[in-house]
Design an enzyme around this catalytic site. Structure first.
Site, mmCIF file in Angstrom:
data_model
loop_
_atom_site.group_PDB
_atom_site.id
_atom_site.type_symbol
_atom_site.label_atom_id
_atom_site.label_comp_id
_atom_site.label_asym_id
_atom_site.label_seq_id
_atom_site.Cartn_x
_atom_site.Cartn_y
_atom_site.Cartn_z
ATOM 1 N N SER A 252 104.060 56.188 10.261
ATOM 2 C CA SER A 252 104.534 56.922 9.080
ATOM 3 C C SER A 252 103.724 56.634 7.823
ATOM 4 O O SER A 252 103.880 57.343 6.825
ATOM 5 C CB SER A 252 105.998 56.586 8.804
ATOM 6 O OG SER A 252 106.822 57.282 9.701
ATOM 7 N N LYS B 34 101.889 59.511 6.293
ATOM 8 C CA LYS B 34 102.565 60.631 5.622
ATOM 9 C C LYS B 34 102.122 60.851 4.167
ATOM 10 O O LYS B 34 101.921 62.006 3.763
ATOM 11 C CB LYS B 34 104.091 60.445 5.715
ATOM 12 C CG LYS B 34 104.606 60.608 7.155
ATOM 13 C CD LYS B 34 106.061 60.177 7.288
ATOM 14 C CE LYS B 34 106.582 60.360 8.702
ATOM 15 N NZ LYS B 34 107.926 59.762 8.897
HETATM 16 O O1 DON Z 1 107.526 60.257 14.324
HETATM 17 C C1 DON Z 1 107.754 59.089 14.596
HETATM 18 O O2 DON Z 1 108.863 58.735 14.986
HETATM 19 C C2 DON Z 1 106.636 58.089 14.459
HETATM 20 N N1 DON Z 1 105.391 58.662 14.839
HETATM 21 C C3 DON Z 1 106.532 57.581 13.052
HETATM 22 C C4 DON Z 1 107.829 57.039 12.506
HETATM 23 C C5 DON Z 1 107.658 55.942 11.520
HETATM 24 O O3 DON Z 1 106.650 55.284 11.421
HETATM 25 C C6 DON Z 1 108.852 55.604 10.709
HETATM 26 N N2 DON Z 1 108.603 54.441 9.882
HETATM 27 N N3 DON Z 1 109.206 53.477 9.636
#
Ligand code: DON
Length: 340
Positions: free
Chosen positions: A85, A88
């Site tokens: 994430s 993002k």
């Molecule tokens: O979409 C997802 O679930 C992962 N690729 C990224 C989620 C994430 O890193 C949330 N962070 N804490």
């Protein structure tokens, strides 16, 4: 694991001189924080993307990079992990640069959701994802920056991150395959977005772009340089390259400040007080505007999906160096003051 003797403050030849005393003072704070939390074993490594479960739970790295290019490190600062994430904010920046705020904000809002990062919902008042830091918002943004062929949009993203890190980055194809195979929750979000008219019918391509963005391999040093590039009006501290159009960085950092740590964002704003972003791989990066970037890594996560030791280290860094955006009780010990 890096030994203490392997760590050193490094600086680019183009950087202004920093006295050895100052270097040692800063390094000592970082070493102390590293040793204070090195043996903490709270939290669990994420496994919902099976490949992430292979991370070494002992890994713990810290890196701090100033806008002049001074680098301070501790622990496993060179251990690689996928950005998840933490991609993002960079994708949001790219959408703003490509489409401008008006069009971008027709697809995503700017409000904290107070919900988990993977919540399958849109803002009931606007019909848009709450913000670009939750998965729904990030998939909407991925749809805006995808290209045809899909590889072109992915390459553009990896290239942008590489310039922000100051080295060539690549995708971890095992993690990408693992998330592509198991990411049904994100697929559900993708079709919710299509149904709401937020993204076009190329849902699979938006998801491919998003999963690839999350799978870029970085280390703490990369994160600290990417953050320092944001702090440095979009210019990389040592290559001098302009990476980000600075007029959009205020959008990105403002949303990181209010939404970067998900349902921990309010506590983070009080305790650390910096724009930051976490990822389920266990990384967190933080930006001290016009001063420095921070990158930390420790894969054990708390219930909100944020790195346990990462939060601890950032709290201490902010307090020792007086980095909190609204901290004016410690001017004498602020990092800025030290550098003057
Ligand atoms: O979409 C997802 O679930 C992962 N690729 C990224 C989620 C994430 O890193 C949330 N962070 N804490």
């Amino acid at each position: 694991m890096q030994g203490a003797q392997d760590r050193q403050a490094t600086q680019s030849s183009a950087s202004p001189a920093m006295t050895p005393w100052l270097e040692s003072q800063i390094q000592k704070v970082i070493d102390d924080i590293y040793y204070k939390y090195k043996d903490v074993e709270d939290g669990v490594v994420a496994t919902y993307i099976p490949e992430l479960g292979k991370a070494n739970p002992k890994h713990f790295g810290i890196c701090l990079t100033t806008v002049e290019g001074h680098v301070f490190t501790a622990g496993d600062y060179e251990a690689e992990f996928t950005i998840q994430s933490m991609s993002k904010p960079f994708a949001f920046q790219m959408a703003l640069e490509k489409h401008g705020p008006h069009k971008t904000l027709q697809h995503v809002g700017l409000e904290p959701s107070g919900e988990a990062f993977n919540s399958i919902e849109l803002d009931p008042r606007t019909g848009r994802p709450f913000n670009p830091m939750v998965n729904a918002g990030a998939i909407a943004i991925a749809s805006l920056i995808k290209q045809s062929p899909i590889e072109a949009g992915i390459s553009a993203f990896v290239e942008k991150l590489s310039r922000a890190a100051g080295r060539h980055l690549s995708i971890d194809h095992s993690v990408l395959a693992s998330e592509t195979e198991t990411g049904n929750r994100n697929r559900a979000i993708g079709y919710l977005l299509l149904n709401a008219g937020i993204i076009d019918e190329q849902v699979q391509q938006a998801l491919d772009q998003y999963f690839a963005q999350c799978s870029v391999l970085v280390n703490c040093r990369d994160l600290a340089f990417m953050a320092a590039t944001m702090a440095n009006i979009g210019n990389h501290p040592t290559t001098g390259q302009n990476v980000f159009d600075f007029q959009f960085l205020k959008y990105v950092m403002a949303v990181m400040f209010s939404c970067g740590l998900y349902d921990y964002a309010g506590n983070w704003a009080v305790e650390v007080g910096l724009p930051a972003k976490s990822g389920v791989s266990g990384g967190i990066f933080g930006v001290v505007n016009r001063q420095l970037g921070i990158g930390v890594y420790s894969p054990r996560l708390d219930a909100q999906g944020n790195s346990v030791r990462g939060i601890m280290a950032c709290r201490d860094l902010a307090s020792h160096f007086g980095l909190h955006t609204f901290d004016f009780s410690n001017v004498g010990s602020s990092f800025m003051q030290w550098l003057l």
